[in-house]
Design a protein around this motif. Structure first.
Motif, PDB file in Angstrom:
ATOM      1  N   ASN A 168       1.812  -7.583  -2.734  1.00  0.00           N
ATOM      2  CA  ASN A 168       1.299  -6.139  -2.289  1.00  0.00           C
ATOM      3  C   ASN A 168       0.610  -5.259  -3.550  1.00  0.00           C
ATOM      4  O   ASN A 168       0.647  -5.919  -4.826  1.00  0.00           O
ATOM      5  N   TYR A 227      -2.437   3.211   3.278  1.00  0.00           N
ATOM      6  CA  TYR A 227      -1.829   3.475   4.290  1.00  0.00           C
ATOM      7  C   TYR A 227      -0.277   3.352   4.668  1.00  0.00           C
ATOM      8  O   TYR A 227       0.574   2.183   4.645  1.00  0.00           O
ATOM      9  N   LYS A 228       0.215   4.960   4.330  1.00  0.00           N
ATOM     10  CA  LYS A 228       1.078   4.894   3.817  1.00  0.00           C
ATOM     11  C   LYS A 228       2.143   4.774   6.104  1.00  0.00           C
ATOM     12  O   LYS A 228       1.645   5.752   6.400  1.00  0.00           O
ATOM     13  N   THR A 229       3.156   3.995   5.818  1.00  0.00           N
ATOM     14  CA  THR A 229       3.189   4.019   7.248  1.00  0.00           C
ATOM     15  C   THR A 229       4.819   2.770   7.342  1.00  0.00           C
ATOM     16  O   THR A 229       5.328   1.767   6.475  1.00  0.00           O
ATOM     17  N   LYS A 230       5.263   2.542   8.247  1.00  0.00           N
ATOM     18  CA  LYS A 230       7.103   2.041   8.148  1.00  0.00           C
ATOM     19  C   LYS A 230       6.642   1.258   9.453  1.00  0.00           C
ATOM     20  O   LYS A 230       7.289   0.218   9.270  1.00  0.00           O
ATOM     21  N   CYS A 247       1.455  -6.209   7.864  1.00  0.00           N
ATOM     22  CA  CYS A 247       1.889  -5.609   7.510  1.00  0.00           C
ATOM     23  C   CYS A 247       3.763  -5.210   8.548  1.00  0.00           C
ATOM     24  O   CYS A 247       4.721  -4.795   8.304  1.00  0.00           O
ATOM     25  N   CYS A 290      -3.990  -6.152   4.630  1.00  0.00           N
ATOM     26  CA  CYS A 290      -3.539  -4.926   5.435  1.00  0.00           C
ATOM     27  C   CYS A 290      -3.827  -3.937   4.407  1.00  0.00           C
ATOM     28  O   CYS A 290      -2.932  -3.618   3.156  1.00  0.00           O
ATOM     29  N   LYS A 312      -1.702  -1.208   4.806  1.00  0.00           N
ATOM     30  CA  LYS A 312       0.160  -0.582   4.345  1.00  0.00           C
ATOM     31  C   LYS A 312       0.293  -1.789   2.999  1.00  0.00           C
ATOM     32  O   LYS A 312       0.665  -1.030   1.773  1.00  0.00           O
ATOM     33  N   CYS A 353      -0.318  -1.237  10.325  1.00  0.00           N
ATOM     34  CA  CYS A 353      -1.429  -0.303   9.481  1.00  0.00           C
ATOM     35  C   CYS A 353      -2.726   0.181  11.069  1.00  0.00           C
ATOM     36  O   CYS A 353      -2.328  -0.495  11.932  1.00  0.00           O
TER      37      CYS A 353
END
Length: 454
Positions: free
Chosen positions: A293, A336-339, A354, A329, A331, A342
């Motif tokens: 990351n 791009y904040k996401t669970k 991601c 990616c 994320k 992306c």
């Protein structure tokens, strides 16, 4: 102003020698602005060993001017100059002896390039002019003739000025030239400055440096200082007595020298720039799924960054471009904040790291390419950039990921040996700011040549 000279003599007993040839180059610290070269009839015999060494014999000097015929020219070209010579004590003694024979008390301040070289380039096997300039890659012609040796001394002195990081030579010359201290008009200072890339130093009357800056056009920048109405500029305008400068050719070297000179000299009007010049950095970490990351965060001296940025926006712009260039990616780069997946994956522009669809090994290879390109950690590298003349290039040396310093070399004198390159490098401090400056410059100037070595 400097008068760089070399004298050839008849040889013989102490204080009985006569001058057979003299060469003087008037040098302003950047360019030769005047010169005087002449054979001289010494009106005495030349020692045989001197004839063999220099090739100058009595027949050559029969119609040459006698010293009294050129004395006025020598006085004029060296007026208000510091005499510079290799073994200056000898040349200055010979000049004073000749003038004393004419009943004239000749006095000048002097600098010896032998002594300066011993201080600024320690560890050389020999400090004789011929061996020293050869070891430094300085071309020399007409050895043991006044013009050739004086020109080699000019080139050596130029290198010594580059290596004089404390600026003691320049500051001494300002103290010795009261004419420059007393000049009140800013327009006169500006007119003497060139429109070149380099670092400039604003001095008070006693030679003290009160401000240091860099510019791609020094004349224009100083004009801005003298016409600005802000409080700092007004204080500079009130105190300035002289402006000296160091031409760098390369904007990168100007940035590096400016940063180091400010930290070293701590000029009173550079206080804001003494602090670190970057606020954010790019870091990497491996998550629980073994994906590398990337993250832009506030700079932390306890962590080792990949590269650094002047502000958060600059870092975010870099990451945005990197996502597109390396197909990364959103994320895993913090954009791009996401669970879940992306945005780029949803529009089929992300390969799915991601959501672990793309294997970690495959994704990490591309991340590693970005890290390798933008970090010079553990690298041995020379960055080649513009020089101060069309036939010159600059070199920035990095060893094992540590910035070592900068230097210049002539294109006609190819440097293929790293040890020779090291001998012309002026050492500079490696710190977080220099790393930031170099990395930022390379990001913005992708065409700058880089050479990796073992």
């Amino acid at each position: 102003m400097y008068a760089i000279l070399d004298i050839e003599t008849t040889g013989g007993k102490y204080n009985e020698e006569g001058i057979t040839e003299i060469a003087i180059y008037k040098y302003n610290g950047h360019n030769i602005v005047d010169q005087f070269i002449s054979l001289i009839n010494p009106e005495r015999d030349i020692q045989p060993f001197v004839v063999n060494l220099t090739g100058i014999n009595s027949n050559m000097l029969r119609n040459a001017p006698k010293f009294y015929e050129v004395a006025k020219r020598i006085v004029e070209i060296t007026d208000e100059c510091i005499l510079v010579a290799h073994n200056a004590q000898f040349d200055y003694r010979i000049l004073c002896t000749e003038f004393r024979r004419l009943g004239f008390d000749y006095k000048r301040k002097s600098l010896c390039t032998v002594e300066l070289a011993k201080d600024l380039i320690p560890g050389q096997q020999s400090y004789s002019l011929g061996k020293l300039v050869r070891s430094l890659g300085i071309p020399v012609a007409d050895r043991h003739r006044a013009a050739g040796d004086a020109m080699a001394t000019v080139k050596l002195f130029k290198l010594l000025l580059d290596k004089d990081v404390s600026k003691s030579i320049v500051q001494q010359s300002i103290r010795l030239n009261p004419k420059h201290q007393l000049e009140p008009r800013h327009i006169d200072i500006i007119e003497e400055l060139p429109s070149i890339t380099g670092v400039y130093y604003i001095h008070k009357a006693d030679g003290q440096i009160i401000y240091i800056g860099k510019s791609k056009n020094i004349k224009k920048r100083i004009n801005q200082h003298f016409t600005s109405t802000n409080q700092k500029s007004k204080k500079i305008q009130a105190q300035v007595s002289a402006v000296t400068y160091e031409e760098t050719g390369s904007e990168l070297i100007a940035l590096l020298k400016e940063s180091e000179e400010i930290k070293k000299n701590k000029p009173i009007y550079n206080r804001a720039l003494r602090r670190s010049i970057f606020t954010h950095a790019l870091y990497s970490f491996t998550d629980e799924n073994n994906y590398i990351n990337l993250k832009i965060d506030i700079s932390d001296g306890r962590k080792k960054p990949i590269t650094t940025f002047s502000n958060r926006q600059s870092g975010k712009s870099f990451i945005t471009n990197a996502v597109n260039e390396y197909n990364l990616c959103q994320k895993l780069t913090g954009l791009y904040k996401t669970k879940s997946s992306c945005f780029n994956f949803d529009i089929k522009e992300c390969q799915g790291a991601c959501i672990q669809k793309e294997p970690a090994d495959s994704y990490n290879k591309r991340v590693q390419q970005l890290i390798t390109k933008n970090s010079y950690s553990n690298k041995n590298m020379v960055i080649l950039d513009k020089g101060r003349a069309v036939d010159e290039r600059s070199a920035i040396l990095i060893e094992n990921g540590v910035f070592q310093g900068v230097g210049y070399f002539n294109l006609n004198y190819q440097i293929n040996n790293i040890d020779i390159l090291k001998s012309i490098i002026t050492p500079m401090q490696n710190n977080r700011d220099t790393q930031h400056i170099i990395q930022s410059y390379l990001r913005k100037n992708k065409r700058v040549k880089r050479i990796l070595f073992d």
